[in-house]
Design an enzyme around this catalytic site. Structure first.
Site, PDB file in Angstrom:
ATOM      1  N   LYS A 221       0.815  -1.224   0.000  1.00 33.87           N
ATOM      2  CA  LYS A 221       0.000   0.000   0.000  1.00 33.87           C
ATOM      3  C   LYS A 221       0.843   1.266   0.000  1.00 33.87           C
ATOM      4  CE  LYS A 221      -4.434  -1.777   1.022  1.00 33.87           C
ATOM      5  NZ  LYS A 221      -5.393  -2.186   2.030  1.00 33.87           N
ATOM      6  N   ARG A 255      -3.758  -9.918   5.052  1.00 32.80           N
ATOM      7  CA  ARG A 255      -4.167 -10.034   3.641  1.00 32.80           C
ATOM      8  C   ARG A 255      -3.000  -9.555   2.799  1.00 32.80           C
ATOM      9  NH1 ARG A 255      -6.269  -6.652  -0.168  1.00 32.80           N
ATOM     10  NH2 ARG A 255      -7.778  -7.526  -1.620  1.00 32.80           N
TER      11      ARG A 255
HETATM   12  C1  7PJ Z   1      -8.302  -4.398   1.411  1.00 32.35           C
HETATM   13  C2  7PJ Z   1      -9.357  -5.182   0.967  1.00 32.35           C
HETATM   14  C3  7PJ Z   1      -8.007  -4.348   2.806  1.00 32.35           C
HETATM   15  C4  7PJ Z   1      -9.826  -5.894   3.102  1.00 32.35           C
HETATM   16  C5  7PJ Z   1      -8.441  -4.174  -0.707  1.00 32.35           C
HETATM   17  C6  7PJ Z   1      -5.413  -3.384  -2.141  1.00 32.35           C
HETATM   18  C7  7PJ Z   1      -6.687  -2.646  -2.284  1.00 32.35           C
HETATM   19  N1  7PJ Z   1     -10.113  -5.936   1.797  1.00 32.35           N
HETATM   20  N2  7PJ Z   1      -9.440  -5.033  -0.375  1.00 32.35           N
HETATM   21  N3  7PJ Z   1      -8.805  -5.128   3.608  1.00 32.35           N
HETATM   22  N4  7PJ Z   1      -7.731  -3.779   0.351  1.00 32.35           N
HETATM   23  N5  7PJ Z   1     -10.541  -6.619   3.963  1.00 32.35           N
HETATM   24  O1  7PJ Z   1      -5.338  -4.593  -1.918  1.00 32.35           O
HETATM   25  O2  7PJ Z   1      -4.367  -2.665  -2.280  1.00 32.35           O
HETATM   26  O3  7PJ Z   1      -7.109  -3.649   3.310  1.00 32.35           O
HETATM   27  S1  7PJ Z   1      -8.153  -3.679  -2.341  1.00 32.35           S
END
Ligand code: 7PJ
Length: 280
Positions: A221, A255
């Site tokens: 990020k 994640r």
């Molecule tokens: C997240 C997500 C996060 C959850 C994305 C990216 C953007 N779902 N979906 N948490 N980020 N739960 O992966 O850079 O931080 S999309």
């Protein structure tokens, strides 16, 4: 601590790695999705081989400024991948905010709904409540993906995130969704400035006090770019560092894009955690 999902009761006594699978459209404009389905499935298999505990399938980019994907297109990308991913032996999460998509993937057997809107879109809370056991990840987002970085939140993020997640959680409990099905996510980067994102890591314990397992996504990020000066293609080390810090400070699920290095780093964390090696 456990996370109840449709098919699995995930034991969170060790940290879990959620591998990100983006289902991006075919470069061929044949109207079909054969190539993107094959590529996404190969990616799923690779991540499971690398030790992913959960797969998170997403067909719509929620990066800041991304355009929305129409419902039919999202379904066409997701469904064929989901059917196969469900045979890989790990819980499968679907990153969507649309109630129609939630209902359909839950009917097919998806284990977790991962919703950046925290079930605030019409019908979404009903879709999750109507299912008896699926897991749900409730994420904080300030504003909406198209514009959130133009008007980031003001002030101290931690109490705002906590208050928001409490509110949406209470509403879900009122609909009969059991505590064990819910995970919280502070939503790193979603309408927040780097200093606010880092305060959510520095003071992660304040989010843990409510007792919900914390899922966090720092992977690649822009806040990691803000402090390191590194472009997205060079954020592996900062991403792994953030994942280990998040786990050290109590997060249970991370994640990530880069599953193999994260799994390796967390093996070191597990080996060295307080109590490891202490005779009973
Ligand atoms: C997240 C997500 C996060 C959850 C994305 C990216 C953007 N779902 N979906 N948490 N980020 N739960 O992966 O850079 O931080 S999309």
């Amino acid at each position: 601590m456990f996370w109840q999902t449709s098919r699995f009761r995930l034991d969170l006594s060790r940290p879990r790695v959620m591998g990100i699978v983006n289902i991006t459209p075919d470069s061929f404009s044949d109207g079909g999705h054969f190539a993107s389905t094959r590529a996404a499935l190969a990616h799923c298999e690779q991540l499971v081989g690398q030790g992913a505990d959960i797969l998170d399938l997403g067909a719509e980019s929620t990066r800041p400024g991304s355009p929305p994907v129409p419902l039919e297109e999202e379904r066409a990308r997701l469904i064929p991948v989901l059917r196969e991913a469900l045979t890989l032996g790990v819980p499968v999460s679907v990153d969507t905010y649309k109630a129609e998509v939630m209902r359909e993937v839950l009917d097919l057997g998806a284990d977790i709904v991962n919703d950046i809107w925290a079930l605030r879109q019409p019908g979404a809370a009903d879709a999750v409540a109507a299912h008896g056991s699926c897991g749900v990840c409730l994420m904080h987002m300030h504003g909406e993906p198209q514009t959130m970085q133009l008007a980031p939140m003001d002030g101290d993020a931690v109490p705002q995130v906590r208050g928001f997640l409490r509110g949406v959680t209470e509403a879900l409990h009122a609909r009969g969704v059991a505590r064990e099905r819910i995970a919280w996510d502070p939503g790193v980067g979603f309408g927040k400035m780097p200093v606010q994102n880092f305060s959510l890591l520095a003071r992660q314990h304040e989010l843990l006090a409510d007792g919900y397992p914390l899922l966090v996504g720092w992977s690649r990020k822009s806040s990691l770019g803000a402090v390191t000066g590194l472009p997205v293609s060079e954020r592996l080390v900062p991403s792994v560092a953030a994942a280990v810090l998040a786990v050290e400070r109590g997060a249970r699920i991370v994640r990530v894009h880069d599953v193999a290095p994260t799994v390796a780093a967390l093996k070191v964390w597990v080996a060295a955690r307080p109590g490891a090696g202490t005779p009973d």
